[in-house]
Scaffold this active site. Structure first.
Site, short mmCIF file in Angstrom:
data_model
loop_
_atom_site.label_atom_id
_atom_site.label_comp_id
_atom_site.label_asym_id
_atom_site.label_seq_id
_atom_site.Cartn_x
_atom_site.Cartn_y
_atom_site.Cartn_z
N SER A 102 0.85 -1.19 0.00
CA SER A 102 0.00 0.00 0.00
C SER A 102 0.89 1.24 0.00
O SER A 102 1.84 1.32 0.77
CB SER A 102 -0.87 0.01 1.25
OG SER A 102 -1.37 1.33 1.48
N MET A 154 -10.45 -7.25 5.92
CA MET A 154 -9.68 -6.22 6.63
C MET A 154 -9.24 -6.75 7.99
O MET A 154 -10.03 -7.36 8.71
CB MET A 154 -10.53 -4.96 6.85
CG MET A 154 -10.86 -4.16 5.59
SD MET A 154 -9.43 -3.60 4.66
CE MET A 154 -8.59 -2.54 5.86
N ASP A 198 -5.13 3.08 -1.82
CA ASP A 198 -6.23 3.27 -0.87
C ASP A 198 -6.98 4.56 -1.17
O ASP A 198 -6.47 5.66 -0.92
CB ASP A 198 -5.68 3.30 0.56
CG ASP A 198 -5.21 1.92 1.01
OD1 ASP A 198 -6.05 0.99 1.01
OD2 ASP A 198 -4.02 1.77 1.33
N MET A 234 -12.46 2.87 -0.22
CA MET A 234 -13.13 3.08 1.07
C MET A 234 -13.99 4.32 0.92
O MET A 234 -13.70 5.40 1.46
CB MET A 234 -12.07 3.22 2.18
CG MET A 234 -11.42 1.87 2.50
SD MET A 234 -9.80 2.06 3.25
CE MET A 234 -8.81 2.22 1.78
N HIS A 271 -8.36 0.01 -3.65
CA HIS A 271 -9.18 -0.36 -2.49
C HIS A 271 -10.04 0.86 -2.18
O HIS A 271 -9.55 1.86 -1.64
CB HIS A 271 -8.26 -0.73 -1.32
CG HIS A 271 -8.98 -1.01 -0.04
ND1 HIS A 271 -8.34 -1.07 1.18
CD2 HIS A 271 -10.28 -1.26 0.22
CE1 HIS A 271 -9.23 -1.35 2.12
NE2 HIS A 271 -10.42 -1.45 1.57
N HIS A 325 -1.15 -1.38 -4.19
CA HIS A 325 -2.43 -1.21 -3.50
C HIS A 325 -2.68 0.28 -3.27
O HIS A 325 -1.90 0.95 -2.58
CB HIS A 325 -2.37 -1.99 -2.19
CG HIS A 325 -3.64 -1.98 -1.39
ND1 HIS A 325 -4.67 -2.87 -1.60
CD2 HIS A 325 -4.04 -1.20 -0.36
CE1 HIS A 325 -5.64 -2.65 -0.74
NE2 HIS A 325 -5.29 -1.63 0.03
N ASP A 346 -5.51 -7.09 4.72
CA ASP A 346 -5.05 -5.70 4.67
C ASP A 346 -5.18 -5.07 6.06
O ASP A 346 -6.28 -5.02 6.60
CB ASP A 346 -5.91 -4.94 3.65
CG ASP A 346 -5.51 -3.48 3.51
OD1 ASP A 346 -4.46 -3.07 4.04
OD2 ASP A 346 -6.27 -2.74 2.84
N MET A 396 -9.94 6.99 -0.29
CA MET A 396 -10.78 7.32 0.88
C MET A 396 -11.50 8.63 0.64
O MET A 396 -10.91 9.57 0.09
CB MET A 396 -9.91 7.44 2.12
CG MET A 396 -9.06 6.21 2.40
SD MET A 396 -8.14 6.43 3.92
CE MET A 396 -7.24 4.87 3.97
C1 DX5 Z 1 -6.13 0.96 5.83
C2 DX5 Z 1 -5.72 0.68 4.42
C3 DX5 Z 1 -4.52 -0.16 4.32
C4 DX5 Z 1 -3.30 0.46 4.96
C5 DX5 Z 1 -2.37 -0.61 5.34
O1 DX5 Z 1 -7.38 1.54 5.85
O2 DX5 Z 1 -6.76 0.00 3.72
O3 DX5 Z 1 -4.26 -0.55 2.98
O4 DX5 Z 1 -2.63 1.35 4.13
O5 DX5 Z 1 -1.32 -0.03 6.06
P1 DX5 Z 1 -0.55 -0.89 7.15
O6 DX5 Z 1 0.07 -2.04 6.45
O7 DX5 Z 1 0.42 0.08 7.71
O8 DX5 Z 1 -1.59 -1.34 8.16
ZN ZN Z 2 -6.18 -0.91 1.80
#
Ligand code: DX5
Ligand code: ZN
Length: 221
Positions: free
Chosen positions: A9, A136, A34, A67, A65, A32, A174, A36
């Site tokens: 990520s 998750m 993220d 969110m 991913h 990956h 994740d 948001m």
């Molecule tokens: C959290 C994200 C993850 C995050 C993982 O909401 O979906 O992908 O970046 O980071 P680490 O590996 O540091 O938990």
């Molecule tokens: Zn993620």
């Protein structure tokens, strides 16, 4: 069970230099990303325009991913933006079957994510519609959180379901995945591993990918 994939990520990478940050992880199976929206989770990252620029900047496939709320409406744009795989949260999708089919029809791999408190059982019949299932292992929103061991039984149950159905759906984890915790995830049956802070806080991120891969391969059932 598919071969081990490590999908770092970039959430904890330097956002002012993402092209260079991705260039530090040539051994990644996917990057990956993220996404948001400050509604589904209390954090804000980037949208389809930024993701499209990232897709152009690397030959490594992108694993988005999402969110975000209203996944039904927004997810297909991430296939258009060039993501190989698009993960929506089932808690944010009104019609997950229709959405998975739309993602596939647009040429992407369809993936569905569950928050830690969301059970897998109601979705068993839907698994053949998915190229990947994401369980998750932290509450989504931030990198660097502590791995939640309470998610391990769900990973085991999901692995048993996938094996029972004989589908090729990958099983991704994740959140808090590191050299400390990846063994537990692999033993439970995960085959795709997101790692954010573990990779980007390492002096050599690509060497960390190789170490994570070796640990996961050694631990698989
Ligand atoms: C959290 C994200 C993850 C995050 C993982 O909401 O979906 O992908 O970046 O980071 P680490 O590996 O540091 O938990
Ligand atoms: Zn993620």
């Amino acid at each position: 069970m598919g071969h081990v994939q490590i999908t770092p990520s970039i959430l904890n990478a330097d956002f002012a230099a993402l092209g260079a940050e991705i260039a530090r992880i040539p051994g990644a199976d996917m990057v990956h990303v993220d996404v948001m929206d400050n509604h589904f989770v209390p954090n804000l990252t980037f949208g389809p325009t930024m993701v499209e620029a990232l897709a152009r900047s690397t030959s490594i496939p992108l694993d988005a991913h999402l969110m975000i709320e209203d996944a039904d409406r927004h997810a297909p744009a991430y296939v258009e933006a060039g993501c190989a795989s698009v993960t929506f949260h089932v808690e944010a999708a009104r019609a997950p079957v229709r959405l998975a089919r739309e993602i596939r029809a647009a040429g992407g791999r369809a993936s569905m994510a569950l928050r830690p408190a969301t059970p897998i059982e109601p979705y068993e019949d839907l698994l053949p519609e998915l190229d990947m299932l994401l369980i998750m292992t932290v509450e989504p929103g931030f990198g660097g959180q502590k791995f939640l061991d309470l998610c391990l039984p769900k990973i085991r149950r999901a692995r048993a379901m996938l094996d029972r159905h004989g589908v090729a759906t990958a099983l991704q984890v994740d959140g808090g995945v590191s050299l400390d915790t990846i063994t537990r995830c692999a033993e439970a049956g995960a085959d795709v591993f997101v790692a954010g802070s573990a990779v980007y806080s390492a002096e050599d991120p690509d060497a960390m990918i190789a170490s994570l891969r070796a640990a996961a391969e050694a631990a698989r059932p």
